[in-house]
Design a protein around this motif. Sequence first.
Motif, PDB file in Angstrom:
ATOM      1  N   GLY A  50       3.984  11.211 -26.240  1.00  0.00           N
ATOM      2  CA  GLY A  50       4.923  10.134 -26.453  1.00  0.00           C
ATOM      3  C   GLY A  50       4.236   8.939 -27.066  1.00  0.00           C
ATOM      4  O   GLY A  50       3.019   8.769 -26.946  1.00  0.00           O
ATOM      5  N   ILE A  51       5.019   8.092 -27.727  1.00  0.00           N
ATOM      6  CA  ILE A  51       4.500   6.903 -28.377  1.00  0.00           C
ATOM      7  C   ILE A  51       5.545   5.803 -28.265  1.00  0.00           C
ATOM      8  O   ILE A  51       6.743   6.052 -28.401  1.00  0.00           O
ATOM      9  CB  ILE A  51       4.118   7.202 -29.849  1.00  0.00           C
ATOM     10  N   ASN A  52       5.104   4.576 -27.994  1.00  0.00           N
ATOM     11  CA  ASN A  52       6.060   3.499 -27.839  1.00  0.00           C
ATOM     12  C   ASN A  52       6.559   3.004 -29.180  1.00  0.00           C
ATOM     13  O   ASN A  52       6.133   3.466 -30.240  1.00  0.00           O
ATOM     14  CB  ASN A  52       5.480   2.373 -26.973  1.00  0.00           C
ATOM     15  N   TRP A  53       7.464   2.044 -29.133  1.00  0.00           N
ATOM     16  CA  TRP A  53       8.164   1.636 -30.358  1.00  0.00           C
ATOM     17  C   TRP A  53       7.255   1.000 -31.389  1.00  0.00           C
ATOM     18  O   TRP A  53       7.514   1.108 -32.596  1.00  0.00           O
ATOM     19  CB  TRP A  53       9.315   0.692 -30.005  1.00  0.00           C
ATOM     20  N   ILE A  54       6.209   0.324 -30.954  1.00  0.00           N
ATOM     21  CA  ILE A  54       5.280  -0.307 -31.882  1.00  0.00           C
ATOM     22  C   ILE A  54       4.294   0.713 -32.447  1.00  0.00           C
ATOM     23  O   ILE A  54       3.901   0.635 -33.612  1.00  0.00           O
ATOM     24  CB  ILE A  54       4.526  -1.456 -31.193  1.00  0.00           C
ATOM     25  N   GLY A  55       3.913   1.678 -31.601  1.00  0.00           N
ATOM     26  CA  GLY A  55       2.980   2.695 -32.025  1.00  0.00           C
ATOM     27  C   GLY A  55       1.594   2.556 -31.439  1.00  0.00           C
ATOM     28  O   GLY A  55       0.737   3.396 -31.706  1.00  0.00           O
ATOM     29  N   ARG A  56       1.369   1.530 -30.637  1.00  0.00           N
ATOM     30  CA  ARG A  56       0.038   1.313 -30.073  1.00  0.00           C
ATOM     31  C   ARG A  56      -0.157   2.004 -28.735  1.00  0.00           C
ATOM     32  O   ARG A  56      -1.298   2.240 -28.330  1.00  0.00           O
ATOM     33  CB  ARG A  56      -0.239  -0.181 -29.930  1.00  0.00           C
ATOM     34  N   GLY A  57       0.915   2.315 -28.031  1.00  0.00           N
ATOM     35  CA  GLY A  57       0.813   2.983 -26.758  1.00  0.00           C
ATOM     36  C   GLY A  57       1.162   4.456 -26.887  1.00  0.00           C
ATOM     37  O   GLY A  57       2.178   4.813 -27.488  1.00  0.00           O
ATOM     38  N   THR A  58       0.314   5.320 -26.334  1.00  0.00           N
ATOM     39  CA  THR A  58       0.540   6.758 -26.401  1.00  0.00           C
ATOM     40  C   THR A  58       0.295   7.394 -25.045  1.00  0.00           C
ATOM     41  O   THR A  58      -0.406   6.842 -24.198  1.00  0.00           O
ATOM     42  CB  THR A  58      -0.366   7.437 -27.444  1.00  0.00           C
ATOM     43  N   GLN A  59       0.861   8.577 -24.858  1.00  0.00           N
ATOM     44  CA  GLN A  59       0.682   9.335 -23.633  1.00  0.00           C
ATOM     45  C   GLN A  59       0.734  10.818 -23.966  1.00  0.00           C
ATOM     46  O   GLN A  59       1.515  11.236 -24.822  1.00  0.00           O
ATOM     47  CB  GLN A  59       1.756   8.985 -22.609  1.00  0.00           C
ATOM     48  N   TYR A  60      -0.089  11.611 -23.289  1.00  0.00           N
ATOM     49  CA  TYR A  60      -0.196  13.032 -23.585  1.00  0.00           C
ATOM     50  C   TYR A  60      -0.161  13.864 -22.316  1.00  0.00           C
ATOM     51  O   TYR A  60      -0.623  13.433 -21.254  1.00  0.00           O
ATOM     52  CB  TYR A  60      -1.509  13.328 -24.314  1.00  0.00           C
ATOM     53  N   ALA A  61       0.367  15.068 -22.452  1.00  0.00           N
ATOM     54  CA  ALA A  61       0.254  16.041 -21.387  1.00  0.00           C
ATOM     55  C   ALA A  61      -1.204  16.448 -21.237  1.00  0.00           C
ATOM     56  O   ALA A  61      -1.956  16.489 -22.215  1.00  0.00           O
ATOM     57  CB  ALA A  61       1.111  17.272 -21.692  1.00  0.00           C
ATOM     58  N   ASP A  62      -1.601  16.757 -20.011  1.00  0.00           N
ATOM     59  CA  ASP A  62      -2.989  17.132 -19.772  1.00  0.00           C
ATOM     60  C   ASP A  62      -3.411  18.345 -20.600  1.00  0.00           C
ATOM     61  O   ASP A  62      -4.567  18.452 -21.015  1.00  0.00           O
ATOM     62  CB  ASP A  62      -3.205  17.428 -18.291  1.00  0.00           C
ATOM     63  N   SER A  63      -2.479  19.248 -20.861  1.00  0.00           N
ATOM     64  CA  SER A  63      -2.802  20.475 -21.558  1.00  0.00           C
ATOM     65  C   SER A  63      -3.181  20.264 -23.021  1.00  0.00           C
ATOM     66  O   SER A  63      -3.809  21.137 -23.627  1.00  0.00           O
ATOM     67  CB  SER A  63      -1.630  21.460 -21.471  1.00  0.00           C
ATOM     68  N   VAL A  64      -2.797  19.130 -23.596  1.00  0.00           N
ATOM     69  CA  VAL A  64      -3.084  18.874 -25.004  1.00  0.00           C
ATOM     70  C   VAL A  64      -3.989  17.673 -25.215  1.00  0.00           C
ATOM     71  O   VAL A  64      -4.385  17.387 -26.357  1.00  0.00           O
ATOM     72  CB  VAL A  64      -1.788  18.691 -25.819  1.00  0.00           C
ATOM     73  N   LYS A  65      -4.326  16.983 -24.159  1.00  0.00           N
ATOM     74  CA  LYS A  65      -5.140  15.780 -24.259  1.00  0.00           C
ATOM     75  C   LYS A  65      -6.482  16.094 -24.913  1.00  0.00           C
ATOM     76  O   LYS A  65      -7.165  17.035 -24.528  1.00  0.00           O
ATOM     77  CB  LYS A  65      -5.345  15.172 -22.873  1.00  0.00           C
ATOM     78  N   GLY A  66      -6.841  15.290 -25.898  1.00  0.00           N
ATOM     79  CA  GLY A  66      -8.070  15.504 -26.630  1.00  0.00           C
ATOM     80  C   GLY A  66      -7.931  16.418 -27.824  1.00  0.00           C
ATOM     81  O   GLY A  66      -8.851  16.488 -28.654  1.00  0.00           O
ATOM     82  N   ARG A  67      -6.809  17.126 -27.935  1.00  0.00           N
ATOM     83  CA  ARG A  67      -6.577  18.026 -29.055  1.00  0.00           C
ATOM     84  C   ARG A  67      -5.441  17.566 -29.958  1.00  0.00           C
ATOM     85  O   ARG A  67      -5.490  17.778 -31.165  1.00  0.00           O
ATOM     86  CB  ARG A  67      -6.274  19.438 -28.556  1.00  0.00           C
ATOM     87  N   PHE A  68      -4.422  16.975 -29.371  1.00  0.00           N
ATOM     88  CA  PHE A  68      -3.250  16.531 -30.118  1.00  0.00           C
ATOM     89  C   PHE A  68      -3.248  15.015 -30.234  1.00  0.00           C
ATOM     90  O   PHE A  68      -3.704  14.309 -29.323  1.00  0.00           O
ATOM     91  CB  PHE A  68      -1.959  16.958 -29.427  1.00  0.00           C
TER      92      PHE A  68
END
Length: 124
Positions: A50-68
Amino acid sequence: QVQLVESGGGLVQAGGSLRLSCAASGRTFSDVAMGWFRQAPGKEREFVAGINWIGRGTQYADSVKGRFSISRDNAKNTVYLQMNNLKPEDTAVYYCAAPRGRFITIIQSDFVFWGQGTQVTVSS
């Protein structure tokens, strides 16, 4: 209000990379957060990034963190998902989605705008 169309899926060998794009139409694109979900056959749909409206905040599922990596270009009304070091377990239909709000959420019911999905297949 927000229409989403994914592209960039395909067949790739394990260890390869793909970049998915989500083209948005509508005048409110820059006012909402964006997210990517995926669903494999026989599996439940899961949050990917996910990414917030500005684009500076992101969040990832643990399964893809570091790859996506998720990013957005509001001037081009486009959201991207860069997928590196792909694994067979990444095989799924990937969906671009948007909630009504500006901030990241991982709750699927919060997302009210959905694309049609694009198939990603990773071979062993």
